[in-house]
Design an enzyme around this catalytic site. Structure first.
Site, PDB file in Angstrom:
ATOM      1  N   ARG A 181       0.827  -1.202   0.000  1.00 11.00           N
ATOM      2  CA  ARG A 181       0.000   0.000   0.000  1.00 11.00           C
ATOM      3  C   ARG A 181       0.867   1.261   0.000  1.00 11.00           C
ATOM      4  NH1 ARG A 181      -3.511  -1.207   3.773  1.00 11.00           N
ATOM      5  NH2 ARG A 181      -5.198  -1.765   2.361  1.00 11.00           N
ATOM      6  N   ALA A 182       1.961   1.229   0.746  1.00 11.94           N
ATOM      7  CA  ALA A 182       2.831   2.402   0.803  1.00 11.94           C
ATOM      8  C   ALA A 182       3.363   2.770  -0.575  1.00 11.94           C
ATOM      9  CB  ALA A 182       3.990   2.150   1.764  1.00 11.94           C
TER      10      ALA A 182
END
Length: 343
Positions: free
Chosen positions: A282-283
Protein backbone atom coordinates in the site's frame (compact mmCIF):
# COMPACT_ATOMS: atom_id res chain seq x y z
CA UNK A 1 -29.92 31.19 5.10
CA UNK A 2 -26.74 33.08 6.00
CA UNK A 3 -23.55 31.05 5.78
CA UNK A 4 -21.22 31.46 8.72
CA UNK A 5 -17.77 32.71 7.62
CA UNK A 6 -15.03 30.08 7.68
CA UNK A 7 -11.41 30.92 8.41
CA UNK A 8 -9.62 30.91 5.01
CA UNK A 9 -7.24 28.10 4.13
CA UNK A 10 -4.71 30.57 2.76
CA UNK A 11 -4.71 32.45 6.08
CA UNK A 12 -3.47 29.45 8.08
CA UNK A 13 -0.03 30.06 9.55
CA UNK A 14 2.61 27.34 9.18
CA UNK A 15 1.66 23.63 9.30
CA UNK A 16 2.87 23.21 5.72
CA UNK A 17 2.93 19.37 5.70
CA UNK A 18 -0.71 19.29 6.87
CA UNK A 19 -1.80 21.76 4.22
CA UNK A 20 0.08 19.89 1.49
CA UNK A 21 -1.42 16.53 2.49
CA UNK A 22 -4.93 18.03 2.37
CA UNK A 23 -4.36 19.57 -1.06
CA UNK A 24 -2.94 16.34 -2.51
CA UNK A 25 -6.08 14.48 -1.45
CA UNK A 26 -8.25 17.07 -3.16
CA UNK A 27 -6.25 16.67 -6.37
CA UNK A 28 -6.42 12.86 -6.11
CA UNK A 29 -8.88 11.29 -3.63
CA UNK A 30 -7.31 7.95 -4.63
CA UNK A 31 -4.39 8.90 -2.39
CA UNK A 32 -6.60 7.53 0.38
CA UNK A 33 -7.24 10.38 2.79
CA UNK A 34 -5.11 12.01 5.43
CA UNK A 35 -4.86 11.41 9.16
CA UNK A 36 -3.82 14.50 11.14
CA UNK A 37 -2.31 13.61 14.51
CA UNK A 38 -1.61 16.24 17.10
CA UNK A 39 -2.42 18.02 20.30
CA UNK A 40 -5.53 20.15 20.65
CA UNK A 41 -5.43 23.70 19.40
CA UNK A 42 -3.26 23.09 16.34
CA UNK A 43 -5.80 24.09 13.64
CA UNK A 44 -6.71 20.52 12.63
CA UNK A 45 -10.45 21.10 12.35
CA UNK A 46 -9.98 24.66 11.08
CA UNK A 47 -7.91 23.38 8.16
CA UNK A 48 -10.43 20.67 7.27
CA UNK A 49 -13.33 23.12 7.21
CA UNK A 50 -11.35 25.66 5.24
CA UNK A 51 -10.43 23.02 2.67
CA UNK A 52 -14.05 22.44 1.65
CA UNK A 53 -14.51 26.16 0.93
CA UNK A 54 -11.69 26.06 -1.63
CA UNK A 55 -13.57 23.68 -3.89
CA UNK A 56 -15.78 24.95 -6.72
CA UNK A 57 -19.51 24.36 -6.92
CA UNK A 58 -20.51 20.89 -8.09
CA UNK A 59 -22.84 19.96 -10.94
CA UNK A 60 -25.21 17.29 -9.62
CA UNK A 61 -28.31 15.44 -10.74
CA UNK A 62 -31.10 17.58 -9.34
CA UNK A 63 -32.89 15.79 -6.52
CA UNK A 64 -30.40 12.91 -6.35
CA UNK A 65 -29.82 11.73 -2.78
CA UNK A 66 -26.19 10.90 -3.62
CA UNK A 67 -25.17 14.06 -5.50
CA UNK A 68 -24.38 12.06 -8.64
CA UNK A 69 -22.39 13.72 -11.42
CA UNK A 70 -24.57 13.72 -14.58
CA UNK A 71 -21.38 13.79 -16.70
CA UNK A 72 -19.98 10.61 -15.13
CA UNK A 73 -22.37 7.77 -16.10
CA UNK A 74 -19.98 5.11 -14.77
CA UNK A 75 -20.51 6.36 -11.20
CA UNK A 76 -24.24 6.92 -11.06
CA UNK A 77 -26.36 5.59 -8.21
CA UNK A 78 -28.98 2.88 -8.93
CA UNK A 79 -31.76 5.46 -8.90
CA UNK A 80 -30.11 7.64 -11.55
CA UNK A 81 -29.27 4.59 -13.67
CA UNK A 82 -32.91 3.51 -13.54
CA UNK A 83 -34.01 6.96 -14.73
CA UNK A 84 -31.59 6.77 -17.65
CA UNK A 85 -32.70 3.23 -18.53
CA UNK A 86 -36.29 4.46 -18.60
CA UNK A 87 -35.32 7.10 -21.16
CA UNK A 88 -35.55 10.03 -18.76
CA UNK A 89 -33.15 12.95 -18.82
CA UNK A 90 -31.11 13.70 -15.72
CA UNK A 91 -31.87 17.28 -14.66
CA UNK A 92 -28.84 19.29 -13.60
CA UNK A 93 -28.25 21.60 -10.67
CA UNK A 94 -25.27 23.43 -9.20
CA UNK A 95 -24.61 23.13 -5.47
CA UNK A 96 -21.75 24.32 -3.25
CA UNK A 97 -19.04 21.85 -2.28
CA UNK A 98 -19.54 20.80 1.31
CA UNK A 99 -17.94 19.32 4.37
CA UNK A 100 -19.75 16.42 6.04
CA UNK A 101 -19.07 15.57 9.70
CA UNK A 102 -19.17 12.06 11.13
CA UNK A 103 -20.20 12.27 14.81
CA UNK A 104 -18.03 10.43 17.33
CA UNK A 105 -20.95 8.33 18.57
CA UNK A 106 -22.17 7.33 15.10
CA UNK A 107 -23.55 3.82 14.64
CA UNK A 108 -22.81 1.68 11.60
CA UNK A 109 -26.31 2.35 10.20
CA UNK A 110 -25.76 6.09 10.64
CA UNK A 111 -22.53 5.80 8.63
CA UNK A 112 -23.43 3.41 5.80
CA UNK A 113 -27.23 3.72 5.74
CA UNK A 114 -29.90 1.12 6.29
CA UNK A 115 -32.18 -1.17 4.27
CA UNK A 116 -35.88 -1.60 4.97
CA UNK A 117 -36.08 -5.39 4.89
CA UNK A 118 -39.83 -5.47 5.46
CA UNK A 119 -40.47 -3.47 2.29
CA UNK A 120 -37.96 -5.59 0.34
CA UNK A 121 -39.65 -8.83 1.39
CA UNK A 122 -43.23 -7.59 1.04
CA UNK A 123 -42.95 -5.60 -2.19
CA UNK A 124 -39.73 -6.91 -3.70
CA UNK A 125 -38.32 -3.37 -3.76
CA UNK A 126 -35.16 -2.10 -2.12
CA UNK A 127 -35.79 0.87 0.13
CA UNK A 128 -32.57 2.45 1.25
CA UNK A 129 -32.21 5.12 3.91
CA UNK A 130 -28.97 7.01 3.14
CA UNK A 131 -26.29 7.48 5.79
CA UNK A 132 -23.38 9.84 6.18
CA UNK A 133 -21.48 8.20 3.29
CA UNK A 134 -24.29 9.10 0.89
CA UNK A 135 -24.06 12.78 1.88
CA UNK A 136 -20.26 12.61 1.66
CA UNK A 137 -20.16 11.53 -1.99
CA UNK A 138 -18.07 14.12 -3.87
CA UNK A 139 -17.56 16.09 -0.65
CA UNK A 140 -15.01 16.37 2.16
CA UNK A 141 -15.74 13.86 4.94
CA UNK A 142 -14.35 15.06 8.25
CA UNK A 143 -13.92 12.57 11.09
CA UNK A 144 -12.77 14.18 14.32
CA UNK A 145 -11.26 11.94 17.03
CA UNK A 146 -11.23 8.99 14.65
CA UNK A 147 -9.28 6.98 17.23
CA UNK A 148 -12.32 7.05 19.52
CA UNK A 149 -14.61 5.36 16.98
CA UNK A 150 -15.30 1.62 17.19
CA UNK A 151 -12.96 -0.38 14.96
CA UNK A 152 -15.80 -1.77 12.82
CA UNK A 153 -16.97 1.79 12.08
CA UNK A 154 -13.46 2.82 11.01
CA UNK A 155 -13.23 -0.36 8.89
CA UNK A 156 -16.45 0.48 7.04
CA UNK A 157 -15.33 4.07 6.57
CA UNK A 158 -11.94 3.11 5.13
CA UNK A 159 -13.47 0.41 2.91
CA UNK A 160 -15.71 3.01 1.28
CA UNK A 161 -12.81 5.45 0.95
CA UNK A 162 -10.67 2.83 -0.79
CA UNK A 163 -13.37 1.51 -3.13
CA UNK A 164 -15.28 4.70 -3.86
CA UNK A 165 -18.46 2.69 -3.32
CA UNK A 166 -20.60 1.99 -0.27
CA UNK A 167 -22.39 -1.37 -0.20
CA UNK A 168 -24.98 -2.28 2.41
CA UNK A 169 -26.05 -5.91 2.72
CA UNK A 170 -28.76 -7.25 5.00
CA UNK A 171 -30.27 -10.74 4.85
CA UNK A 172 -29.42 -11.28 1.19
CA UNK A 173 -30.59 -7.81 0.13
CA UNK A 174 -27.92 -5.34 -0.99
CA UNK A 175 -27.67 -1.75 -2.18
CA UNK A 176 -24.61 0.07 -3.51
CA UNK A 177 -24.04 3.73 -4.23
CA UNK A 178 -21.03 5.90 -5.14
CA UNK A 179 -19.04 7.20 -2.16
CA UNK A 180 -16.03 9.10 -3.43
CA UNK A 181 -14.86 11.71 -0.93
CA UNK A 182 -11.82 13.46 0.45
CA UNK A 183 -11.28 11.76 3.82
CA UNK A 184 -9.84 13.87 6.62
CA UNK A 185 -9.39 12.21 10.01
CA UNK A 186 -7.98 13.88 13.10
CA UNK A 187 -6.88 12.51 16.45
CA UNK A 188 -5.01 13.40 19.62
CA UNK A 189 -2.56 10.53 20.33
CA UNK A 190 -2.83 11.27 24.04
CA UNK A 191 -6.38 9.90 23.91
CA UNK A 192 -5.36 6.55 22.39
CA UNK A 193 -3.86 5.18 19.20
CA UNK A 194 -5.37 3.53 16.17
CA UNK A 195 -4.53 -0.12 15.57
CA UNK A 196 -1.64 -0.43 13.05
CA UNK A 197 -3.95 -2.22 10.60
CA UNK A 198 -6.26 0.81 10.53
CA UNK A 199 -3.46 3.35 10.60
CA UNK A 200 -1.94 1.78 7.48
CA UNK A 201 -5.15 2.30 5.52
CA UNK A 202 -4.96 6.08 5.72
CA UNK A 203 -3.07 7.21 2.65
CA UNK A 204 -1.12 10.03 4.29
CA UNK A 205 -0.40 10.95 7.89
CA UNK A 206 0.98 14.17 9.34
CA UNK A 207 2.00 15.19 12.85
CA UNK A 208 1.09 18.70 13.95
CA UNK A 209 2.25 20.55 17.05
CA UNK A 210 2.19 23.99 18.55
CA UNK A 211 4.63 26.41 16.94
CA UNK A 212 7.96 27.02 18.64
CA UNK A 213 8.73 30.35 16.94
CA UNK A 214 7.38 33.41 18.82
CA UNK A 215 6.84 35.30 15.56
CA UNK A 216 4.58 32.57 14.17
CA UNK A 217 2.58 32.31 17.39
CA UNK A 218 2.08 36.07 17.40
CA UNK A 219 0.90 35.95 13.77
CA UNK A 220 -1.62 33.19 14.64
CA UNK A 221 -3.09 35.35 17.40
CA UNK A 222 -3.08 38.46 15.23
CA UNK A 223 -5.00 36.73 12.43
CA UNK A 224 -7.51 35.15 14.80
CA UNK A 225 -8.17 38.54 16.41
CA UNK A 226 -8.78 40.08 12.99
CA UNK A 227 -11.11 37.24 12.00
CA UNK A 228 -13.12 37.43 15.22
CA UNK A 229 -13.39 41.22 15.04
CA UNK A 230 -14.79 41.26 11.48
CA UNK A 231 -15.11 37.80 9.86
CA UNK A 232 -16.54 39.11 6.58
CA UNK A 233 -13.76 41.65 6.09
CA UNK A 234 -11.06 39.11 6.97
CA UNK A 235 -12.47 36.54 4.54
CA UNK A 236 -12.76 39.22 1.85
CA UNK A 237 -9.11 40.18 2.33
CA UNK A 238 -8.10 36.62 1.44
CA UNK A 239 -10.66 36.10 -1.32
CA UNK A 240 -8.20 36.57 -4.18
CA UNK A 241 -5.70 34.09 -2.70
CA UNK A 242 -8.51 31.58 -2.02
CA UNK A 243 -9.81 31.90 -5.56
CA UNK A 244 -6.32 31.44 -7.04
CA UNK A 245 -5.69 28.31 -4.97
CA UNK A 246 -9.11 26.92 -5.88
CA UNK A 247 -8.37 27.44 -9.58
CA UNK A 248 -4.99 25.79 -9.13
CA UNK A 249 -6.69 22.74 -7.61
CA UNK A 250 -9.18 22.49 -10.47
CA UNK A 251 -6.34 22.71 -13.02
CA UNK A 252 -4.37 20.04 -11.12
CA UNK A 253 -7.36 17.69 -11.16
CA UNK A 254 -7.68 18.11 -14.92
CA UNK A 255 -3.94 17.60 -15.41
CA UNK A 256 -3.64 14.53 -13.18
CA UNK A 257 -4.67 11.87 -15.78
CA UNK A 258 -1.82 13.05 -18.00
CA UNK A 259 0.89 12.83 -15.33
CA UNK A 260 3.42 10.05 -15.87
CA UNK A 261 6.02 8.41 -13.64
CA UNK A 262 8.93 6.52 -15.18
CA UNK A 263 10.17 3.05 -14.22
CA UNK A 264 13.30 4.40 -12.53
CA UNK A 265 11.19 6.30 -10.00
CA UNK A 266 8.93 3.29 -9.48
CA UNK A 267 12.06 1.34 -8.63
CA UNK A 268 13.08 4.08 -6.17
CA UNK A 269 9.66 3.78 -4.52
CA UNK A 270 10.14 0.04 -4.07
CA UNK A 271 13.67 0.50 -2.71
CA UNK A 272 12.45 3.07 -0.18
CA UNK A 273 9.75 0.77 1.15
CA UNK A 274 12.18 -2.13 1.42
CA UNK A 275 14.91 -0.07 3.08
CA UNK A 276 12.47 1.32 5.65
CA UNK A 277 10.97 -2.12 6.36
CA UNK A 278 7.42 -1.16 5.38
CA UNK A 279 4.90 -4.00 5.26
CA UNK A 280 2.79 -4.71 2.20
CA UNK A 281 2.46 -2.72 -1.01
CA UNK A 282 0.00 0.00 0.00
CA UNK A 283 2.83 2.40 0.80
CA UNK A 284 4.24 2.03 -2.71
CA UNK A 285 0.87 2.79 -4.30
CA UNK A 286 0.22 5.77 -2.04
CA UNK A 287 3.67 7.25 -2.71
CA UNK A 288 3.13 6.92 -6.45
CA UNK A 289 -0.34 8.51 -6.31
CA UNK A 290 0.77 11.31 -3.98
CA UNK A 291 3.82 12.07 -6.16
CA UNK A 292 1.61 12.28 -9.26
CA UNK A 293 -0.84 14.57 -7.44
CA UNK A 294 2.06 16.76 -6.35
CA UNK A 295 3.39 17.01 -9.90
CA UNK A 296 -0.09 17.97 -11.11
CA UNK A 297 -0.39 20.57 -8.36
CA UNK A 298 2.98 22.04 -9.37
CA UNK A 299 1.84 22.30 -12.98
CA UNK A 300 3.89 19.41 -14.39
CA UNK A 301 2.97 16.24 -16.27
CA UNK A 302 6.06 14.30 -15.21
CA UNK A 303 6.96 13.15 -11.70
CA UNK A 304 10.44 14.12 -10.52
CA UNK A 305 12.51 12.89 -7.58
CA UNK A 306 11.59 15.86 -5.40
CA UNK A 307 7.91 14.90 -5.76
CA UNK A 308 8.79 11.42 -4.53
CA UNK A 309 10.86 12.78 -1.64
CA UNK A 310 7.96 14.94 -0.41
CA UNK A 311 5.39 12.19 -0.96
CA UNK A 312 7.51 9.74 1.06
CA UNK A 313 7.56 12.11 4.05
CA UNK A 314 3.77 11.94 4.16
CA UNK A 315 3.12 8.33 3.13
CA UNK A 316 5.75 6.36 5.06
CA UNK A 317 6.16 7.47 8.71
CA UNK A 318 2.94 5.93 10.04
CA UNK A 319 3.63 2.65 8.25
CA UNK A 320 7.11 2.06 9.64
CA UNK A 321 7.63 -0.40 12.42
CA UNK A 322 8.69 1.34 15.62
CA UNK A 323 9.03 0.67 19.29
CA UNK A 324 6.61 2.14 21.87
CA UNK A 325 7.19 5.88 22.48
CA UNK A 326 9.59 6.03 19.53
CA UNK A 327 9.22 9.19 17.44
CA UNK A 328 7.45 8.90 14.08
CA UNK A 329 9.57 9.87 11.10
CA UNK A 330 11.58 8.77 8.08
CA UNK A 331 15.35 8.55 8.43
CA UNK A 332 16.64 11.24 6.04
CA UNK A 333 19.89 9.34 5.52
CA UNK A 334 17.98 6.36 4.10
CA UNK A 335 16.02 8.63 1.75
CA UNK A 336 19.21 10.39 0.64
CA UNK A 337 20.97 7.08 -0.01
CA UNK A 338 18.23 6.17 -2.50
CA UNK A 339 17.09 9.49 -3.93
CA UNK A 340 20.27 11.51 -3.50
CA UNK A 341 20.55 14.89 -1.81
CA UNK A 342 17.70 17.40 -2.15
CA UNK A 343 18.09 19.84 -5.00
Amino acid sequence: MTTRPVFPFTALVGQEPMKLALLLNVVSPAVGGVLIRGEKGTAKSTAARALARLLPDMTVVAGCRFSCDPDDPARLCPECRERLAAGQDLPRASVPSRLVDLPVGATEDRLVGSLDLETAIRDGKRRFEPGVLARANRAVLYVDEVNLLDDHIVDALLDAAAMGVNTVEREGVSFSHPARFVLVGTMNPEEGELRPQLLDRFGLCVEVAGMAEPEQRVEVVRRLMAFEADPEAFVASHAAAERALGERLVAARERLPRVTVDDALLTDIARLSIALDVDGHRADLVMMRAAKALAALEGRETVVQEDLRRAASLALPHRMRRKPFEAVGVDPEVVTSILGSPA
